[in-house]
Design a protein around this motif. Sequence first.
Motif, PDB file in Angstrom:
ATOM      1  N   VAL A 129      31.596   9.330  14.036  1.00 21.20           N
ATOM      2  CA  VAL A 129      32.220   8.186  13.374  1.00 21.20           C
ATOM      3  C   VAL A 129      31.387   7.695  12.196  1.00 21.20           C
ATOM      4  N   LEU A 130      30.062   7.629  12.383  1.00 22.76           N
ATOM      5  CA  LEU A 130      29.204   7.118  11.321  1.00 22.76           C
ATOM      6  C   LEU A 130      29.082   8.091  10.147  1.00 22.76           C
ATOM      7  N   ASP A 131      29.527   9.327  10.337  1.00 23.67           N
ATOM      8  CA  ASP A 131      29.482  10.312   9.257  1.00 23.67           C
ATOM      9  C   ASP A 131      30.808  10.424   8.508  1.00 23.67           C
ATOM     10  N   LEU A 132      31.802   9.609   8.892  1.00 23.58           N
ATOM     11  CA  LEU A 132      33.102   9.696   8.234  1.00 23.58           C
ATOM     12  C   LEU A 132      32.986   9.321   6.762  1.00 23.58           C
ATOM     13  N   PRO A 133      33.688  10.035   5.880  1.00 21.69           N
ATOM     14  CA  PRO A 133      33.658   9.684   4.458  1.00 21.69           C
ATOM     15  C   PRO A 133      34.290   8.318   4.232  1.00 21.69           C
ATOM     16  N   GLU A 134      33.764   7.592   3.307  1.00 19.18           N
ATOM     17  CA  GLU A 134      34.267   6.259   2.991  1.00 19.18           C
ATOM     18  C   GLU A 134      35.238   6.334   1.823  1.00 19.18           C
ATOM     19  N   TYR A 135      36.426   5.776   2.011  1.00 16.87           N
ATOM     20  CA  TYR A 135      37.385   5.727   0.908  1.00 16.87           C
ATOM     21  C   TYR A 135      37.114   4.471   0.083  1.00 16.87           C
ATOM     22  N   VAL A 136      36.867   4.656  -1.194  1.00 15.60           N
ATOM     23  CA  VAL A 136      36.586   3.535  -2.094  1.00 15.60           C
ATOM     24  C   VAL A 136      37.801   3.321  -2.992  1.00 15.60           C
ATOM     25  N   PRO A 137      38.592   2.258  -2.768  1.00 17.90           N
ATOM     26  CA  PRO A 137      39.797   2.043  -3.576  1.00 17.90           C
ATOM     27  C   PRO A 137      39.450   1.500  -4.953  1.00 17.90           C
ATOM     28  N   GLY A 138      40.464   1.431  -5.807  1.00 22.42           N
ATOM     29  CA  GLY A 138      40.274   0.796  -7.104  1.00 22.42           C
ATOM     30  C   GLY A 138      39.858  -0.651  -6.915  1.00 22.42           C
ATOM     31  N   LYS A 139      38.968  -1.132  -7.759  1.00 26.28           N
ATOM     32  CA  LYS A 139      38.416  -2.474  -7.612  1.00 26.28           C
ATOM     33  C   LYS A 139      39.516  -3.523  -7.761  1.00 26.28           C
ATOM     34  N   PRO A 140      39.710  -4.394  -6.765  1.00 32.09           N
ATOM     35  CA  PRO A 140      40.763  -5.404  -6.853  1.00 32.09           C
ATOM     36  C   PRO A 140      40.481  -6.422  -7.951  1.00 32.09           C
ATOM     37  N   VAL A 141      41.548  -6.965  -8.523  1.00 39.14           N
ATOM     38  CA  VAL A 141      41.421  -7.979  -9.567  1.00 39.14           C
ATOM     39  C   VAL A 141      40.646  -9.178  -9.054  1.00 39.14           C
ATOM     40  N   GLU A 142      40.932  -9.589  -7.822  1.00 36.16           N
ATOM     41  CA  GLU A 142      40.257 -10.769  -7.266  1.00 36.16           C
ATOM     42  C   GLU A 142      38.745 -10.569  -7.203  1.00 36.16           C
ATOM     43  N   GLU A 143      38.320  -9.360  -6.852  1.00 41.46           N
ATOM     44  CA  GLU A 143      36.889  -9.073  -6.769  1.00 41.46           C
ATOM     45  C   GLU A 143      36.229  -9.124  -8.139  1.00 41.46           C
ATOM     46  N   VAL A 144      36.908  -8.603  -9.146  1.00 45.45           N
ATOM     47  CA  VAL A 144      36.367  -8.640 -10.507  1.00 45.45           C
ATOM     48  C   VAL A 144      36.223 -10.085 -10.971  1.00 45.45           C
ATOM     49  N   ARG A 145      37.212 -10.904 -10.676  1.00 41.90           N
ATOM     50  CA  ARG A 145      37.145 -12.321 -11.066  1.00 41.90           C
ATOM     51  C   ARG A 145      35.960 -13.015 -10.402  1.00 41.90           C
ATOM     52  N   ARG A 146      35.763 -12.734  -9.115  1.00 37.25           N
ATOM     53  CA  ARG A 146      34.644 -13.376  -8.415  1.00 37.25           C
ATOM     54  C   ARG A 146      33.301 -12.910  -8.966  1.00 37.25           C
ATOM     55  N   GLU A 147      33.163 -11.598  -9.146  1.00 40.17           N
ATOM     56  CA  GLU A 147      31.871 -11.038  -9.520  1.00 40.17           C
ATOM     57  C   GLU A 147      31.485 -11.328 -10.967  1.00 40.17           C
ATOM     58  N   LEU A 148      32.467 -11.263 -11.886  1.00 43.09           N
ATOM     59  CA  LEU A 148      32.149 -11.376 -13.304  1.00 43.09           C
ATOM     60  C   LEU A 148      32.601 -12.690 -13.923  1.00 43.09           C
ATOM     61  N   GLY A 149      33.279 -13.510 -13.140  1.00 40.61           N
ATOM     62  CA  GLY A 149      33.725 -14.794 -13.666  1.00 40.61           C
ATOM     63  C   GLY A 149      34.808 -14.667 -14.716  1.00 40.61           C
ATOM     64  N   LEU A 150      35.587 -13.588 -14.673  1.00 43.19           N
ATOM     65  CA  LEU A 150      36.653 -13.367 -15.647  1.00 43.19           C
ATOM     66  C   LEU A 150      37.980 -13.871 -15.099  1.00 43.19           C
ATOM     67  N   GLU A 151      38.784 -14.455 -15.949  1.00 42.35           N
ATOM     68  CA  GLU A 151      40.108 -14.907 -15.539  1.00 42.35           C
ATOM     69  C   GLU A 151      41.180 -13.876 -15.860  1.00 42.35           C
ATOM     70  N   ASP A 152      41.078 -13.276 -17.034  1.00 39.08           N
ATOM     71  CA  ASP A 152      42.099 -12.328 -17.508  1.00 39.08           C
ATOM     72  C   ASP A 152      41.627 -10.904 -17.230  1.00 39.08           C
ATOM     73  N   VAL A 153      42.140 -10.300 -16.158  1.00 41.15           N
ATOM     74  CA  VAL A 153      41.717  -8.966 -15.740  1.00 41.15           C
ATOM     75  C   VAL A 153      42.924  -8.041 -15.721  1.00 41.15           C
ATOM     76  N   LEU A 154      42.792  -6.889 -16.330  1.00 43.51           N
ATOM     77  CA  LEU A 154      43.837  -5.863 -16.346  1.00 43.51           C
ATOM     78  C   LEU A 154      43.417  -4.713 -15.449  1.00 43.51           C
ATOM     79  N   LYS A 155      44.189  -4.466 -14.404  1.00 44.45           N
ATOM     80  CA  LYS A 155      43.856  -3.394 -13.471  1.00 44.45           C
ATOM     81  C   LYS A 155      44.720  -2.168 -13.763  1.00 44.45           C
TER      82      LYS A 155
END
Length: 389
Positions: free
Chosen positions: A34-60
């Motif tokens: 189980v601990l060796d299972l590959p991790e699926y990394v999705p496209g970065k959500p708009v909400e996460e970009v807003r939180r991390e970078l303080g941006l309001e206008d984000v185009l995904k």
Amino acid sequence: MNCSGGPPSRWLACGARPGPRPLDRFARLARAGVLDLPEYVPGKPVEEVRRELGLEDVLKLASNENPLGPSPLALRALASALAAAHVYPEAAAPELRAAIARRHGVTPDMVLVGNGADNVITMICLALLEPGQEIVTGAPTFPAYEHAARVAGGRPVFVPLRDHAFDLEALAAAVGPWTKLVFVCTPNNPTGTVSPREELLRFVDGLPERVVVVVDAAYAEYAEDPRYEDGLELIRQGRNVLMLRTFSKVFGLAGLRVGYGVAPPGLIRVLERVREPFPVNRLAQAAALAALDDREHLERSLAVNREGKSYLYKELAARGLRYVPTEANFLLVDVGRPADDLYRRLLRRGVVVRPGTAWGLPTSIRVTIGTRDQLARFLQALDAALEEG
């Protein structure tokens, strides 16, 4: 570690995850592997970009979502269904299955619905794979195949693409005594290429009867190549073929998670043994049912994609950037420099794409084909990011 080749589990480990650390008491409880299972990394959500970078206008433009949003008919159906949200849905989604069956000219007992196509992939592997048995697929492609196979105790076998498309001859040669499943993604994610009809039919004809072929046609609605085949012809012939489809792309319902499989009735009955009790919620069923009837939204979505694709082809060529001609709603672009660095530069400008490093393509990005205005903004951000160095 060399991040330019090997299976997706290796690619996803490159640069994004912390190194080994001592197991805590809960990790020691995990089932072997189980601990060796590959991790699926999705496209970065708009909400996460807003939180991390303080941006309001984000185009995904990272996850191949419909830039027009959901079908208006689906939105009305959602509103009508809200009052019954306290009631469990019908587990087998009979109305939705019947509508899907009509759409594809099959019977309802040939349809299985799930919580997104990913959930159907998991059901396939759990129902059909014995521990140690193999799946064979191309590389690079959608990483959910590997993840589901490993969860079921199976082993993935990867065959490199040829000219950015599935090499069906090499895929057939890779099928061995332990092979149980073959996954063919067409149009392929992340390259947008298709497997021609005659090649696919010949490929399936040459496989042992014990092997099931899964044709992932998540982007089928966008395919315009006259040679395209989604697998339905083979299914109607009773072959060991299952077609995957989704409501997440052209129908604009990615947030509701509705996917389905079409296969011979006997195969569907086997998969239903591992189906969750209520895989598709009541609201999602209502929205998907309505979206199937919204021909206007479907045609507008396809028209926007055709226009955007033509615009991107012209603009990228003018910039001297190479791309893979696509039959989907995304484009794989070779930017000729480290993709991760360019991805971060675009992110700072409020534009989210997918860096190709996740697929072992260190100088490529995958860009969703949006509206003309969205693509103009992407190109403006791309020009500025490329000028940085």
